[in-house]
Design a protein around this motif. Sequence first.
Motif, short mmCIF file in Angstrom:
data_model
loop_
_atom_site.label_atom_id
_atom_site.label_comp_id
_atom_site.label_asym_id
_atom_site.label_seq_id
_atom_site.Cartn_x
_atom_site.Cartn_y
_atom_site.Cartn_z
N LEU A 103 0.31 -1.19 -0.23
CA LEU A 103 -0.20 -0.19 0.14
C LEU A 103 0.84 1.26 -0.27
CD1 LEU A 103 -3.18 1.27 0.07
CD2 LEU A 103 -2.95 0.82 3.00
N MET A 104 1.92 0.96 0.78
CA MET A 104 3.00 2.15 0.47
C MET A 104 3.78 2.62 -0.77
SD MET A 104 4.96 1.75 4.35
CE MET A 104 5.67 3.40 4.50
N LEU A 105 4.08 1.40 -1.47
CA LEU A 105 4.54 1.91 -2.54
C LEU A 105 3.22 2.26 -3.98
CD1 LEU A 105 6.30 1.02 -4.53
CD2 LEU A 105 5.79 -1.25 -5.05
N LEU A 106 2.18 1.85 -3.58
CA LEU A 106 1.02 2.36 -4.76
C LEU A 106 0.57 3.41 -4.34
CD1 LEU A 106 -1.44 -0.48 -4.19
CD2 LEU A 106 -0.05 0.04 -6.42
N THR A 107 0.82 4.07 -2.66
CA THR A 107 1.11 5.44 -2.26
C THR A 107 2.14 6.50 -3.11
OG1 THR A 107 -0.27 4.74 -0.44
CG2 THR A 107 0.45 7.27 -0.36
N THR A 108 2.89 5.92 -3.55
CA THR A 108 4.54 7.08 -3.89
C THR A 108 3.96 6.95 -5.27
OG1 THR A 108 5.95 5.88 -2.32
CG2 THR A 108 6.84 6.73 -3.99
N LEU A 109 3.55 5.56 -5.90
CA LEU A 109 3.06 5.85 -7.50
C LEU A 109 2.36 7.36 -7.32
CD1 LEU A 109 3.17 2.15 -8.02
CD2 LEU A 109 5.47 4.35 -8.73
N ALA A 110 0.79 6.38 -6.83
CA ALA A 110 0.30 7.48 -6.97
C ALA A 110 0.00 9.20 -6.39
CB ALA A 110 -1.18 7.23 -6.19
N ILE A 111 1.37 9.46 -6.08
CA ILE A 111 2.26 11.07 -5.49
C ILE A 111 2.19 11.51 -7.02
CG2 ILE A 111 3.08 11.77 -4.10
CD1 ILE A 111 2.33 10.73 -2.10
N MET A 112 3.32 10.63 -7.59
CA MET A 112 4.10 10.87 -8.37
C MET A 112 3.98 11.39 -9.99
SD MET A 112 7.23 7.80 -7.59
CE MET A 112 8.45 8.72 -9.32
#
Length: 462
Positions: free
Chosen positions: A290-299
Motif C-alpha cells: 500500500l505504501m508503494l502504491l501511494t508513492t506511485l500515486a503521488i508521483m
Amino acid sequence: MIRIFRHYISSAYLWLVLIEASVFYAAMYFGSNIRFLLTESWYTELDITLASFVFSFVLTFSCLGLGLYRRTLSWDDYDLIARTCVSFSIAIFVVTAIYYLFPRFLIARGVLLYALFFAFLGMMLTRFLFYRLTNLEHLKRRILVVGSGQKANSLCAVNNQFIHKGFTIVGFIALSGETSTVDSNLIINSEKSIYEIYDQLSIDEIVIALDDKRRGMPLDDLLDCKMSGATIMDMMGFFEREQGIISLENLHPSWLVFSDGFAQAGSRAFGKRAFDILASLLLFAFSWPLMLLTTLAIMLESGVKAPILYRQVRVGENNKNFHVLKFRSMKTDAEKNGAQWAQLNDSRVTKVGGFIRKCRIDELPQIFNVLKGDMSFVGPRPERPEFVVGFEERIPFYRERHRVKPGITGWAQLCYPYGADEYDTIQKLQFDLYYVKNYSLFLDMSIMLNTIEVVLWGKGAR
C-alpha cells in the motif's frame, strides 16, 4: 464499570462481548446441523468445536475492531447494520485465509453460510434485547449528587453521548449558600440527613460536586454513608471512570501528586518499546504494498521531482523536537504563509492527499519514526512547536502530555473527532492525560484494535 489494568471498561459491554461470542460459537453448530439435516455429517465433534472456536474468535475481534463494543460510540456514529456488515465481511476474509493456511480447520461453504446467517440473526436479537434491557431505569446505577451548582449541572450531560446510559441521577442535595443551576425538580429538599436519603432512595453511589468546597462539606454525613458501604466519588474520579478523561475543569496539582498511575519507567518502558517494535514491523509487513502504491500515486499526480514524503518538526517526549514523516497530502507550497490548522475541505489538499488522509494512509511512514524511537505506536499525537508554545501558556497542564512518546494513534483520536482549534485541543488534552495516567499494554492493544474503526469509517480524518 470495572477496571482492568487501570483502564475502565463497561461491565454491560463486557457481558455483551461474552454473550455475542457465545452466539457466534453456537451459530457454527446450528449451521452444521442445518447443512447435514438430511445427510450424515462428515465432520467429527472435534472438527465442529474447533471450527466454532475459530469462527467465534475471528468474528468477535472483527466486531471489536469496528467499535461495536465501544461505550463511547454515540447514536450518530453507530450505524449498527453497516458496521455489522463490514465486520462480517472482514471476518469472512480472515476465516477464509485461516482455512487456506490451516486446512485442519476447513469447513464447507454451506456450513459457513448457515453459520453467518445464524450469527447475524443472533447478533441483531442480542442487540435489540441489550439496548432494551440495559437502559431500563431500575438497572442503572442510582447516583446521588452532593451539590447543585455548575459542577453538579455538568454531570447531567455525561450520559447524553452514549448509547448505553450507565447511571441515572436520582437527585441533588443543595448546600446552604450555594447557587443552584440544576433542574429544580431534582433538588432534594429534606430535613433528613444524607445517610437517611441514601438509605431511603436505594442509592448506589454518591458524587461530590461542590463549586466551592470551602463552604463546608458535610463530612459527618458522608462518613456515615461511607462506613455503611456507600461508594463516594469526587468529580475527577467520576469523569475518569465514565468518560475516560482527566477533567481539566476540576484538576488541581495536588490531585496529580496523590493520584495513582503515571508510572512510565522500568519494566513498563521496556515492555512498551518491545511492543512498539513488534507492532511496527507487523504493520510494515502488511502495508508495504500500500505504501508503494501511494508513492506511485503521488508521483503520477505531482510529478517525479515532487517530494513523496513530508517532514515536519513536531514536539516529542520531554519536549524534544523531532521530524515526523508522512506521505505528502498537500501542495508543495501549502505553508508558504506559515503554519496553520488543517480545515474541512482544505483547498491545499491534493486529490490523492484527500484519499490517503481519509484512510489514514498518510500516517504509515511514521512506522519508521517508531522504529527509530522518536514515537510510540500508541500515544498522544505530536503537535507542532509553533502551536505548543501558545498552548503551554494558555492551557493548564498541557506540558504533561509530553511525559510520554507521541503516537501514530491514541486514546484522544479514538474518542474525539479531529481538532481544528484551541477548544478541540483542550478537549483532546483531557483524553491524552487519561492515557498518560492509565497507560498499560492492555490499553495500547485496545486502542490499536479500535483504530481499525477510525480507518474504515474515516472518523476524525481531515
